[in-house]
Design a protein around this motif. Structure first.
Motif, mmCIF file in Angstrom:
data_model
loop_
_atom_site.group_PDB
_atom_site.id
_atom_site.type_symbol
_atom_site.label_atom_id
_atom_site.label_comp_id
_atom_site.label_asym_id
_atom_site.label_seq_id
_atom_site.Cartn_x
_atom_site.Cartn_y
_atom_site.Cartn_z
ATOM 1 N N GLN A 180 -14.638 -1.796 -9.913
ATOM 2 C CA GLN A 180 -14.245 -0.789 -8.504
ATOM 3 C C GLN A 180 -12.824 -0.700 -8.575
ATOM 4 O OE1 GLN A 180 -16.581 0.389 -6.526
ATOM 5 N NE2 GLN A 180 -14.719 1.507 -5.699
ATOM 6 N N GLN A 181 -11.890 -1.874 -8.839
ATOM 7 C CA GLN A 181 -10.546 -1.502 -8.795
ATOM 8 C C GLN A 181 -10.297 -0.807 -10.104
ATOM 9 O OE1 GLN A 181 -9.020 -5.572 -9.173
ATOM 10 N NE2 GLN A 181 -9.356 -6.071 -7.069
ATOM 11 N N LEU A 182 -10.806 -0.634 -11.245
ATOM 12 C CA LEU A 182 -10.501 0.010 -12.209
ATOM 13 C C LEU A 182 -10.978 1.688 -11.751
ATOM 14 C CD1 LEU A 182 -11.365 -2.016 -15.200
ATOM 15 C CD2 LEU A 182 -9.243 -1.043 -14.811
ATOM 16 N N ASN A 183 -11.992 1.819 -11.273
ATOM 17 C CA ASN A 183 -12.762 2.982 -10.791
ATOM 18 C C ASN A 183 -11.452 3.629 -9.889
ATOM 19 O OD1 ASN A 183 -14.756 3.064 -12.247
ATOM 20 N ND2 ASN A 183 -16.070 2.357 -10.751
ATOM 21 N N ASN A 184 -10.946 2.852 -8.679
ATOM 22 C CA ASN A 184 -10.052 3.309 -7.907
ATOM 23 C C ASN A 184 -8.785 3.812 -8.489
ATOM 24 O OD1 ASN A 184 -11.993 2.876 -5.716
ATOM 25 N ND2 ASN A 184 -11.087 0.841 -5.070
ATOM 26 N N ALA A 185 -8.257 2.700 -9.539
ATOM 27 C CA ALA A 185 -7.114 3.137 -10.119
ATOM 28 C C ALA A 185 -7.062 4.364 -11.263
ATOM 29 C CB ALA A 185 -6.628 1.796 -11.167
ATOM 30 N N THR A 186 -8.376 4.591 -11.758
ATOM 31 C CA THR A 186 -8.742 5.731 -12.476
ATOM 32 C C THR A 186 -8.389 7.023 -11.589
ATOM 33 O OG1 THR A 186 -9.793 4.816 -13.898
ATOM 34 C CG2 THR A 186 -10.184 6.921 -13.851
ATOM 35 N N LYS A 187 -9.077 6.766 -10.365
ATOM 36 C CA LYS A 187 -9.130 8.078 -9.353
ATOM 37 C C LYS A 187 -7.484 8.235 -8.849
ATOM 38 C CE LYS A 187 -13.652 7.234 -7.579
ATOM 39 N NZ LYS A 187 -14.424 6.697 -6.419
ATOM 40 N N GLN A 188 -6.900 7.246 -8.674
ATOM 41 C CA GLN A 188 -5.419 7.227 -8.315
ATOM 42 C C GLN A 188 -4.564 7.894 -9.155
ATOM 43 O OE1 GLN A 188 -4.096 3.610 -7.151
ATOM 44 N NE2 GLN A 188 -5.300 3.555 -5.119
ATOM 45 N N LEU A 189 -4.852 7.500 -10.554
ATOM 46 C CA LEU A 189 -4.262 8.091 -11.729
ATOM 47 C C LEU A 189 -4.459 9.673 -11.789
ATOM 48 C CD1 LEU A 189 -4.373 5.491 -14.474
ATOM 49 C CD2 LEU A 189 -2.371 6.216 -13.118
ATOM 50 N N ASP A 190 -5.678 10.083 -11.604
ATOM 51 C CA ASP A 190 -6.299 11.473 -11.689
ATOM 52 C C ASP A 190 -5.482 11.989 -10.725
ATOM 53 O OD1 ASP A 190 -8.019 10.865 -13.867
ATOM 54 O OD2 ASP A 190 -9.574 10.763 -12.829
ATOM 55 N N GLU A 191 -5.397 11.448 -9.522
ATOM 56 C CA GLU A 191 -4.829 12.386 -8.323
ATOM 57 C C GLU A 191 -3.366 12.401 -8.589
ATOM 58 O OE1 GLU A 191 -4.407 14.240 -4.904
ATOM 59 O OE2 GLU A 191 -6.181 13.729 -5.889
ATOM 60 N N ALA A 192 -2.815 11.428 -9.158
ATOM 61 C CA ALA A 192 -1.417 11.279 -9.459
ATOM 62 C C ALA A 192 -0.981 12.343 -10.655
ATOM 63 C CB ALA A 192 -0.814 10.036 -9.795
ATOM 64 N N ALA A 193 -1.927 12.554 -11.507
ATOM 65 C CA ALA A 193 -1.742 13.615 -12.561
ATOM 66 C C ALA A 193 -1.949 14.841 -12.005
ATOM 67 C CB ALA A 193 -2.720 13.258 -13.563
ATOM 68 N N ARG A 194 -2.858 15.061 -11.111
ATOM 69 C CA ARG A 194 -3.064 16.413 -10.285
ATOM 70 C C ARG A 194 -1.569 16.773 -9.712
ATOM 71 N NH1 ARG A 194 -8.273 15.004 -10.035
ATOM 72 N NH2 ARG A 194 -7.950 14.179 -7.920
ATOM 73 N N GLU A 195 -1.111 15.814 -8.820
ATOM 74 C CA GLU A 195 -0.061 15.917 -7.811
ATOM 75 C C GLU A 195 1.411 16.141 -9.030
ATOM 76 O OE1 GLU A 195 0.408 12.791 -5.358
ATOM 77 O OE2 GLU A 195 -1.330 13.367 -4.382
#
Length: 155
Positions: A52-67
């Motif tokens: 779950q933490q990895l999934n959250n980190a992946t989502k945050q990384l994706d969001e950071a990449a988009r930003e």
């Protein structure tokens, strides 16, 4: 059967000890199995939590990449806009320089026009004076001619 009962009566302590050992072994086995099961459950929960933490980190990384991509695009647009503004400033500076040059030429032209007007006024005044003198001379000449004509008739 009597022998079995007799054997059982004599060996009751041993049988009870064996039964207690069997029950104890079953309890220890259940305890160990429960403990291993609890450890597996804890490990599974940790794995699920880590996933779950990895999934959250992946989502945050994706969001950071988009930003980050958005920031890059905004920066690129800003660079283009700044270049255009810089070009317009350069054009404005050139226009101001040209305007200053045109104003300097206009001032020179106005000064020359004022000088010409002054000369023209001076020339007009001189022309008026000359015309007035010419008129006076012409009137005297007419008067002299008339006198000369009258004298010539008298002779």
């Amino acid at each position: 059967m009597d022998t079995i009962k007799g054997n059982l009566g004599r060996n009751t302590g041993i049988i009870v000890a064996i039964v207690i050992c069997i029950v104890l072994c079953i309890c220890i086995g259940c305890y160990v199995a429960g403990r291993e099961s609890a450890e597996r459950d804890a490990n599974i929960q940790r794995i699920q939590s880590t996933q779950q933490q990895l999934n959250n980190a992946t989502k945050q990384l994706d969001e950071a990449a988009r930003e980050n991509q958005s920031a890059r695009e905004i920066t690129a647009d800003s660079v283009v806009i700044n270049d255009r503004i810089e070009q317009r400033i350069d054009s404005s500076e050139t226009a101001v320089s040209r305007s200053e040059e045109a104003n300097a030429r206009a001032r020179a032209a106005v000064a020359e026009a004022e000088r010409i007007i002054t000369v023209a006024k001076s020339t007009a005044t001189e022309s008026e004076r000359i015309a007035s003198n010419s008129k006076s001379i012409l009137e005297r000449a007419i008067t002299r001619n008339q006198r000369t004509a009258i004298e010539a008739e008298k002779k």
